[in-house]
Write a protein that holds these residues in place. Structure first.
Motif, PDB file in Angstrom:
ATOM      1  N   PHE B   9       0.852  -1.241   0.101  1.00  0.00           N
ATOM      2  CA  PHE B   9      -0.174   0.055   0.008  1.00  0.00           C
ATOM      3  C   PHE B   9       0.781   1.259   0.030  1.00  0.00           C
ATOM      4  O   PHE B   9       1.789   1.453   0.786  1.00  0.00           O
ATOM      5  N   GLN B  10       0.713   2.009  -0.784  1.00  0.00           N
ATOM      6  CA  GLN B  10       1.279   3.256  -1.062  1.00  0.00           C
ATOM      7  C   GLN B  10       0.312   4.490  -0.920  1.00  0.00           C
ATOM      8  O   GLN B  10      -0.436   4.427  -1.826  1.00  0.00           O
ATOM      9  N   TYR B  11       0.481   5.366  -0.201  1.00  0.00           N
ATOM     10  CA  TYR B  11      -0.459   6.503  -0.239  1.00  0.00           C
ATOM     11  C   TYR B  11       0.130   7.616  -1.243  1.00  0.00           C
ATOM     12  O   TYR B  11       1.190   7.661  -1.790  1.00  0.00           O
ATOM     13  N   PRO B  12      -1.004   8.096  -2.059  1.00  0.00           N
ATOM     14  CA  PRO B  12      -1.002   8.965  -3.140  1.00  0.00           C
ATOM     15  C   PRO B  12       0.358  10.141  -2.814  1.00  0.00           C
ATOM     16  O   PRO B  12       0.014  10.755  -1.819  1.00  0.00           O
ATOM     17  N   THR B  56      -2.638  -1.191  -2.892  1.00  0.00           N
ATOM     18  CA  THR B  56      -2.233  -0.902  -4.224  1.00  0.00           C
ATOM     19  C   THR B  56      -1.504  -2.016  -4.902  1.00  0.00           C
ATOM     20  O   THR B  56      -1.298  -1.881  -6.348  1.00  0.00           O
ATOM     21  N   ARG B  68      -8.041  -7.591  -4.946  1.00  0.00           N
ATOM     22  CA  ARG B  68      -7.420  -6.436  -4.497  1.00  0.00           C
ATOM     23  C   ARG B  68      -8.298  -5.266  -4.180  1.00  0.00           C
ATOM     24  O   ARG B  68      -8.275  -4.244  -3.509  1.00  0.00           O
ATOM     25  N   ARG B  69      -9.710  -5.422  -4.989  1.00  0.00           N
ATOM     26  CA  ARG B  69     -10.493  -3.986  -4.923  1.00  0.00           C
ATOM     27  C   ARG B  69     -11.981  -5.084  -4.244  1.00  0.00           C
ATOM     28  O   ARG B  69     -12.270  -5.817  -4.871  1.00  0.00           O
TER      29      ARG B  69
END
Lengths: 280, 218
Positions: B9-12, B56, B68-69
């Motif tokens: 997971f990577q924050y925007p 992500t 994933r979603r």
């Protein structure tokens, strides 16, 4: 705990003053909508019955010295034309009565024109009739009900468009008020919303909580609008304006369902706004 | 019960992922601690557990549902199978203790009489049977946390996750809360407790997932 309790205590929109006025707003705007739509229906029906009468009328005015033989031949010819139901010569007495309001007592001293009233179907070719008369009597004049119908029709349509625009504006105002109220109400309760989501509330459940609150108020507003309409109709009826028209089923249905249109608008707007805020 | 496969997971706008290629599985009936220093990615991982954040990269399998979603409805339905306890309790301030605990039952469509019975039982279990009609603001931090636990477990979820559940309470209350969790575990509930309290982890001796710089250390 019931959904009603959740709505009342966990996600209540009551804190918003505009929301508290929703019943009054729905009632008043619903009443205006009903009166507008009812007026439209009455205008349309009055116009239609008047139009039926007017559109069939076609009068020919000939000079007083018009030849009797030529006139007789013309009448015979006109009666055989397509769309001509009846050709009737006005009596001198009727012509005098027709002209007296315009010319006063002098009408007795004037030579009276020869007037023919034609009753026509919609299939009649008015230009052909006019040309046929002019062929024998180049100075003839005509009074064509169709032209008047066209002029009045344009006026009626303009009034109808204006009324429809007014109703649309009312619906837009109501929609905007509800959208802003729901949005502000839910934004102020973002934390409660997220807690409900953490314990498993679906978007549709949360939307339902909002729509329930709006539904009850707008239905109450509809009832209020119906009461206002009943009072207004009673007042108009007693003053004679609505004589004979009050028990028209189309009119009654329109004034009763008009405010429901407002209720439906508030429901749709509250639903979509709630969905938008909840998903954001 | 729940499995992470190479989850990222990577924050925007962030240059590095908060959680980086993490894989683990919490088998049914197990008890785990989730530990790590501040900024290690604990909160991110925790939020992914209850699907508040979606990865992500990689995939999550929760209650045999993999992907994933997850759609918003899927998330809501999966959360009904979980119990979530937050450090800041997250009780609804305008509802009584009873009503707060009833909410998950309302979502399950349980009749009112059954709701009341279940709520009374669970509040007795956390030692707050006498606070049924109290408002959250009238309760101490420890009491509020126990109400939050009661709300999380009233549905008898198969999976309970708790984020720093002892963070805002004193040591004695912290131990009481942990005993509630171990009791649930004995009855077959899968439990994951995120904490930075090493003492707590040592005392209870359950396996630990240790996070550092977004990576899982065994």
């Amino acid at each position: 705990m019931s959904i009603a309790t959740v709505a009342r205590k966990a996600l209540s929109l009551q804190k918003d003053p505009v929301f508290r006025l929703l019943v009054v707003m729905t009632a008043l705007l619903g009443w205006v909508t009903a009166m507008g739509l009812g007026g439209l229906v009455m205008l349309q029906q009055t116009y239609q019955s008047w139009e039926l009468n007017q559109a069939s009328q076609f009068s020919v005015y000939l000079r007083s010295d018009a030849s009797a033989q030529t006139m007789a031949n013309l009448v015979v010819d006109l009666e055989t034309r397509r769309g001509v139901e009846k050709v009737e010569k006005m009596t001198d007495g009727a012509v005098t009565a027709l002209l007296t309001p315009l010319l006063g007592d002098d009408v007795q001293k004037q030579p009276l024109p020869q007037v023919f009233n034609l009753t026509l179907h919609s299939t009649a070719d008015r230009d052909a009739l006019r040309n046929r008369v002019l062929q024998d009597f180049p100075t003839a004049e005509f009074d064509d009900g169709n032209q008047l119908v066209a002029d009045v029709g344009a006026l009626v349509r303009a009034v109808q468009w204006a009324a429809a625009a007014l109703v649309t504006i009312l619906l837009l105002i109501m929609g905007l008020l509800v959208a802003l109220t729901v949005r502000a109400g839910l934004r102020g309760q973002k934390r409660s919303l997220s807690i409900m989501q953490y314990v498993g509330a679906t978007d549709s459940f949360l939307e339902l909580i909002v729509v329930r609150q709006v539904l009850w108020r707008s239905l109450l507003g509809w009832v209020g609008a119906l009461l206002l309409i009943a009072v207004s109709c009673a007042a108009l009826w007693s003053s004679g304006i609505l004589a004979g028209a009050l028990f028209n089923p189309l009119l009654l249905a329109t004034v009763a369902l008009g405010p429901l249109l407002l209720t439906l608008t508030t429901l749709i707007v509250s639903w979509t706004t709630a969905g938008w805020v909840i998903r954001k | 019960m729940i499995r992470f496969d190479n989850v990222v997971f990577q924050y925007p706008g962030a240059s590095t992922p908060a959680v980086d290629r993490i894989s683990f599985e919490l088998a049914p009936g197990t008890f785990h601690f989730l530990c790590g220093p501040s900024g290690a990615g604990k909160t991110t991982l925790f939020r992914m557990m209850y699907l508040d954040l979606q990865p992500t990269g990689g995939s999550i399998t929760a209650f045999n549902k993999s992907g994933r979603r997850f759609s918003r409805t899927e998330v809501a339905i999966l959360r009904r199978k979980m119990g979530i306890v937050f450090q800041d309790y997250r009780l609804l301030p305008h509802l009584t203790v009873q009503e707060n605990v009833e909410i998950p039952l309302t979502l399950h469509g349980q009749p009112s009489a059954a709701q009341l019975k279940a709520v009374k039982e669970i509040l007795e279990w956390v030692g707050l049977g006498h606070k049924l009609k109290a408002m959250p603001a009238e309760l101490s931090g420890g009491e509020q946390q126990r109400v939050a636990i009661a709300r999380a477990v009233v549905n008898r979820p198969k999976f309970l996750i708790a984020d720093e559940p002892t963070g805002n309470v004193d040591a004695l209350m912290g131990r009481k809360i942990m005993h509630l969790f171990t009791e649930l575990h004995k009855h077959g509930t899968t439990v994951l407790v995120a904490t930075h309290d090493r003492e707590l982890v040592k005392n209870f001796g359950f396996p630990t997932l240790y996070l550092e710089n977004g990576k899982l250390k065994v």
